[in-house]
Scaffold this motif. Sequence first.
Motif, mmCIF file in Angstrom:
data_model
loop_
_atom_site.group_PDB
_atom_site.id
_atom_site.type_symbol
_atom_site.label_atom_id
_atom_site.label_comp_id
_atom_site.label_asym_id
_atom_site.label_seq_id
_atom_site.Cartn_x
_atom_site.Cartn_y
_atom_site.Cartn_z
ATOM 1 N N ALA A 247 -29.826 -18.459 -3.784
ATOM 2 C CA ALA A 247 -28.584 -18.932 -3.405
ATOM 3 C C ALA A 247 -28.805 -20.232 -2.406
ATOM 4 C CB ALA A 247 -27.788 -17.993 -2.538
ATOM 5 N N ARG A 248 -29.397 -19.915 -1.247
ATOM 6 C CA ARG A 248 -30.029 -20.828 -0.446
ATOM 7 C C ARG A 248 -30.603 -22.215 -1.011
ATOM 8 N NH1 ARG A 248 -33.779 -18.678 3.844
ATOM 9 N NH2 ARG A 248 -33.392 -20.841 4.803
ATOM 10 N N LEU B 188 -23.079 -11.351 -0.743
ATOM 11 C CA LEU B 188 -23.593 -11.556 -2.218
ATOM 12 C C LEU B 188 -23.672 -10.278 -2.862
ATOM 13 C CD1 LEU B 188 -25.400 -13.424 -3.988
ATOM 14 C CD2 LEU B 188 -27.485 -12.767 -2.776
ATOM 15 N N ALA C 7 -24.133 -12.134 4.901
ATOM 16 C CA ALA C 7 -24.555 -13.132 3.648
ATOM 17 C C ALA C 7 -25.100 -12.214 2.600
ATOM 18 C CB ALA C 7 -25.575 -14.081 3.975
ATOM 19 N N GLU C 8 -25.894 -11.252 2.677
ATOM 20 C CA GLU C 8 -26.214 -10.263 2.033
ATOM 21 C C GLU C 8 -25.298 -9.501 1.222
ATOM 22 O OE1 GLU C 8 -29.359 -9.507 0.509
ATOM 23 O OE2 GLU C 8 -30.913 -10.250 1.921
ATOM 24 N N SER D 149 -30.297 -9.528 -13.000
ATOM 25 C CA SER D 149 -29.387 -9.471 -11.698
ATOM 26 C C SER D 149 -30.389 -9.338 -10.599
ATOM 27 C CB SER D 149 -28.395 -8.182 -11.782
ATOM 28 O OG SER D 149 -29.323 -7.010 -12.033
ATOM 29 N N LEU E 134 -20.727 -10.002 -5.155
ATOM 30 C CA LEU E 134 -20.831 -10.895 -6.277
ATOM 31 C C LEU E 134 -21.903 -10.342 -7.264
ATOM 32 C CD1 LEU E 134 -21.032 -14.384 -4.337
ATOM 33 C CD2 LEU E 134 -19.185 -13.452 -5.663
ATOM 34 N N LYS E 135 -22.837 -9.892 -7.064
ATOM 35 C CA LYS E 135 -23.881 -9.308 -7.779
ATOM 36 C C LYS E 135 -23.283 -8.035 -8.367
ATOM 37 C CE LYS E 135 -28.464 -7.717 -7.360
ATOM 38 N NZ LYS E 135 -29.677 -7.223 -6.454
ATOM 39 N N ILE F 126 -30.597 -13.952 -2.067
ATOM 40 C CA ILE F 126 -30.265 -14.813 -0.895
ATOM 41 C C ILE F 126 -31.008 -16.232 -1.037
ATOM 42 C CG2 ILE F 126 -30.362 -15.218 1.636
ATOM 43 C CD1 ILE F 126 -28.000 -13.833 1.068
ATOM 44 N N ILE G 231 -30.689 -12.394 -8.310
ATOM 45 C CA ILE G 231 -29.471 -12.811 -7.633
ATOM 46 C C ILE G 231 -29.867 -12.574 -6.110
ATOM 47 C CG2 ILE G 231 -27.003 -12.696 -7.103
ATOM 48 C CD1 ILE G 231 -27.077 -11.632 -10.100
ATOM 49 N N VAL H 123 -21.920 -17.344 0.841
ATOM 50 C CA VAL H 123 -23.221 -16.607 1.253
ATOM 51 C C VAL H 123 -24.221 -17.772 1.852
ATOM 52 C CG1 VAL H 123 -25.070 -15.674 0.063
ATOM 53 C CG2 VAL H 123 -22.840 -14.991 -0.671
ATOM 54 N N THR H 124 -24.398 -18.876 1.318
ATOM 55 C CA THR H 124 -25.225 -19.828 1.832
ATOM 56 C C THR H 124 -24.796 -20.059 3.352
ATOM 57 O OG1 THR H 124 -25.522 -20.708 -0.407
ATOM 58 C CG2 THR H 124 -26.258 -21.818 1.649
ATOM 59 N N LEU I 59 -28.514 -20.844 -7.432
ATOM 60 C CA LEU I 59 -27.345 -19.957 -7.880
ATOM 61 C C LEU I 59 -26.114 -20.520 -8.254
ATOM 62 C CD1 LEU I 59 -28.366 -16.870 -8.338
ATOM 63 C CD2 LEU I 59 -27.319 -16.548 -6.338
ATOM 64 N N ARG J 99 -20.551 -7.693 -9.700
ATOM 65 C CA ARG J 99 -19.663 -8.336 -10.880
ATOM 66 C C ARG J 99 -20.582 -8.453 -11.995
ATOM 67 N NH1 ARG J 99 -15.820 -13.172 -9.035
ATOM 68 N NH2 ARG J 99 -14.800 -12.098 -7.306
ATOM 69 N N TYR K 69 -25.641 -17.375 5.720
ATOM 70 C CA TYR K 69 -26.912 -17.221 6.019
ATOM 71 C C TYR K 69 -27.584 -18.302 7.035
ATOM 72 C CZ TYR K 69 -31.898 -15.877 5.216
ATOM 73 O OH TYR K 69 -32.933 -15.467 5.480
ATOM 74 N N GLU K 70 -27.200 -19.466 6.749
ATOM 75 C CA GLU K 70 -27.651 -20.560 7.343
ATOM 76 C C GLU K 70 -27.088 -20.471 8.878
ATOM 77 O OE1 GLU K 70 -30.021 -22.231 6.341
ATOM 78 O OE2 GLU K 70 -30.051 -21.750 4.081
ATOM 79 N N ILE L 163 -20.309 -17.945 -3.802
ATOM 80 C CA ILE L 163 -22.171 -18.263 -3.280
ATOM 81 C C ILE L 163 -22.207 -19.110 -2.324
ATOM 82 C CG2 ILE L 163 -24.044 -19.373 -4.449
ATOM 83 C CD1 ILE L 163 -22.916 -18.407 -7.061
ATOM 84 N N GLN M 201 -27.194 -13.405 8.463
ATOM 85 C CA GLN M 201 -27.959 -12.954 7.316
ATOM 86 C C GLN M 201 -27.409 -11.579 6.646
ATOM 87 O OE1 GLN M 201 -29.471 -13.884 9.965
ATOM 88 N NE2 GLN M 201 -30.841 -15.763 9.491
ATOM 89 N N ASP N 4 -24.179 -17.313 -12.828
ATOM 90 C CA ASP N 4 -25.363 -16.157 -12.633
ATOM 91 C C ASP N 4 -24.624 -15.068 -11.765
ATOM 92 O OD1 ASP N 4 -27.388 -18.085 -13.521
ATOM 93 O OD2 ASP N 4 -27.203 -19.312 -11.623
ATOM 94 N N VAL N 5 -23.319 -15.107 -11.378
ATOM 95 C CA VAL N 5 -22.808 -13.905 -10.852
ATOM 96 C C VAL N 5 -21.552 -13.480 -11.652
ATOM 97 C CG1 VAL N 5 -23.704 -14.232 -8.543
ATOM 98 C CG2 VAL N 5 -21.554 -15.235 -9.191
ATOM 99 N N ARG N 6 -21.375 -13.926 -13.149
ATOM 100 C CA ARG N 6 -20.694 -13.682 -13.874
ATOM 101 C C ARG N 6 -21.204 -12.488 -14.976
ATOM 102 N NH1 ARG N 6 -17.937 -18.863 -16.575
ATOM 103 N NH2 ARG N 6 -17.331 -17.580 -18.450
ATOM 104 N N ILE N 7 -20.137 -11.610 -15.443
ATOM 105 C CA ILE N 7 -20.687 -10.648 -16.023
ATOM 106 C C ILE N 7 -21.031 -10.853 -17.590
ATOM 107 C CG2 ILE N 7 -18.413 -9.905 -16.821
ATOM 108 C CD1 ILE N 7 -19.201 -6.708 -16.393
#
Lengths: 119, 747
Positions: free
Chosen positions: A19-20, B492, B488-489, A11, B495-496, A16, A14, B476-477, A24, B498, B480-481, B473, B485, A28-31
């Motif tokens: 993701a960019r 995310l 976006a965090e 984790s 999601l994290k 930014i 995970i 999020v991108t 990701l 989870r 950010y873009e 996701i 920002q 990758d964001v599944r339990i």
Amino acid sequence: MTRTAFSGLSSDAITIDAARSGDLGPDDVRISADTLAEQATVAECHENPQLAENFRRAAELVGFTDEELMRLYETLRPRRATAEELRSLAASLTERGAVRNAALVREAAAVYARRGLLR
Amino acid sequence: MSRPVGRIRFMDAQRVNLDGFAVPDAALGLIAFDSPADPEPSLVIADGRVVELDGRPEAEFDTLDEFIARHGLDLAVGDEAMALDNVEFARMVVDPSVARAEIIRLSAGMTPAKLAKSLAMLRAPELMMAMTKMRARRTPSNQAHVTNRLDDPLLLAADAATAAAFGFRELESTVPVLADAPSNAVAVTIGAAVGAAGVLVQCSVEEAAELELGLRGFVSYAETISLYGTDQVFLDGDDTPWSKAFLTSAYASRGIKMRVTSGGGAEALMGGAEGRSMFYLESRCVALARAIGSQGVQNGGIDSASVAGAVPRGVRSLTAENLMVMMRNLESCSGNDALMSESEMRRTARTLPTLLAGSDFICSGFGSIQRYDNMFGPSNMNAEDIDDFLAIQRDWGVDGGLRTATAENIGELRRRAVAAVRAVYSWFGLAEFTDEHAERAIDAAGSKDLGDTDTMAVLNAARTIRDSGMTGIDIVTALYESGFQTEAERVLDMLKARVDGDHLHTAAIFDEQMNVLSLVTDPNDYRGPGTGYDLSGERAVEIDAIRQQRSVADLLDAQAGAADSDAFTSSGTAAAGQDPREVVIGLSPAAGRAIWTTLSGLPLTVALQEILAGLEEEGCLGRVVRINDTIDVGRIGLIAARLSGSGIGIGLQGKGTALIHRRDLPPLANLELYSVAPNITRELYRLLGINAARHALGATPDPARNPYSDEAIEARYHTKVVSFVAIERRCEQPGRAPEQLELRGVS
């Protein structure tokens, strides 16, 4: 605490940046099943064995695709399946290691038969 | 029938009489507690298996009985719990010295009928005491609805950011047009991330559609998983306890928080109550919620709040439902949701006990938008009521989950939320919005302020979101873009969360540092006064410092802004006059020094000019003095009268209160008192001058009537009055003689 996603990604990874750069994915964001098993233990320690059991059933379902989950749910709704269909569903769940979910389906099949809820 | 008398006609016309009040009818389920058809509690266990539940043998179990019997009860404590006397158990529930854990242990062995019977006897303050102890999470919280008639994404985002700024930790959206759902979910998620970190978001739609939104990562929790208390109504809802149990696990398998929804009155509304009381049927729902492994329940009058509200003790039963959820060791999302009355008093009275006692979520849908924009239907509390709610929190020193927000902050957040959604929709080619539309959404108090919008664009955006395989996701991108920002965090982070799954536990929310607060991490530890949750320093400030509060310094600033410092010149100590046509006007110590505007907003000089003009009209001469050694308007008037050639004086305080006095009267007697300063107009000051002159000349005055109104004048002005008096007191100079004043422009 650092946990591991369904994909095996830590984790901590995970981020930014991940993701960019397109690294990701949804997995990758599944339990993970391990995390759910761990959470089941926590729930049990907090006087909720039913929540724990839910987490354990969920742990078995982690590997099922979204579409499979939706289909399984649909099959369990009233008058959607015959006794035979529920029996084979339970068997396939058992085969994939989802024994608690299989037990739930078998229990449903018996009650559905008694209460006229089969197709 | 003869026409009722005026008093009754007047009462009939009050808004509360728009509400429906039902004669209790047990056969239809129109009964809050204890229907004759409710079963006697029973639990028979043979070889570790339930063979009878609440009077029903195993062979006759309906689907709810079956699931509860097989999964929902702790059979190890069943006999002990069922043998407890109802009164004795009810007292334990209320008693702060009996630990929450002990009640949780015993409740786990109680059947639905047993729990319903015990809790039915709790009276309102007992319910509140019990809720204070039994709720799962120590820190209370609140949930908001964020919707609008147009599903307008820009407005949804602005309103989501606004709701988050006001402190709501869960935001629930829904749609008037089902196909718009993915767009609403995305817009509210982005808006929430602009408003604050860690806000949970859901979009309430049909079960399968809601699951899909969760799986795609567009929302972070789910709540529209309905349970009902009878077999018939449950099946009419196109589910069984087993399909719901599976759905519950499906959400958990993706790390998504969920709770179920039930609520007394739903079965009666659907004509399927089987003659049972609302509370007993709800007890079955709550037992089932625990049995299927849900971490929490939304109940206490959701769509059927008005049905419960229509019968005697129905509102009490709604609160008891919330308590029952807490006793099953589940998260309580405590109703106060659908508007249950046209009466401001009834709807407030319905919510107050929950707010005072505290709950995991005080409302399971406070309408953070205006009533007309609430696509669930108006809530019991709405945007119209946010300031009221904040004031009530402050009045009682309770945490209802909300906090004040400054006008600047709300303005900035709305602008940023609109920009963020616009950027993301543009990034994916979902829709382009005009500058004018954006500006309107930022400023809008509701969707009626948007003018004509392109609703087809929303539909197209929603379709593209659904069909393109976009996920959380990707949002999020895009954020950010596009330069967002922080947001976006925050998206995310949700999601994290989870992956960690810590927020799947009972009553979990995130704080703004992304710490999970739940039964596990923030357990309720109330054990009586001095224990449990109380407002911390920082939180107390958020609750106390509402944006409308004012201090003496604020009043001084405002008065300084209106200062007219060369309006008066002092020409030394005032002497007694001899002219029988003279009336002296005594000003208070701060008048024309620190106070320049009266409570009615009139410049003090204008009030004075009117008085002087009134005197002149009747052939008298006015003379202005300042009384320095008292702030009491009676004494000021009396001293003025003693200086006056006619023996008639006028007292005038800086805040505008005025009276006419005569030199031979005791200080507290006077001839005419103009006491309601906020309502004294120019015309009344003129009349005051006229009447004072008539007193001086021995003519007959027509006394002024104080302008009474039905407004809460004291509530509006008393805090200001305290500041006015404090300022007068600062200017008071004991022993200093009255001074002669010249008012500019008056010879």
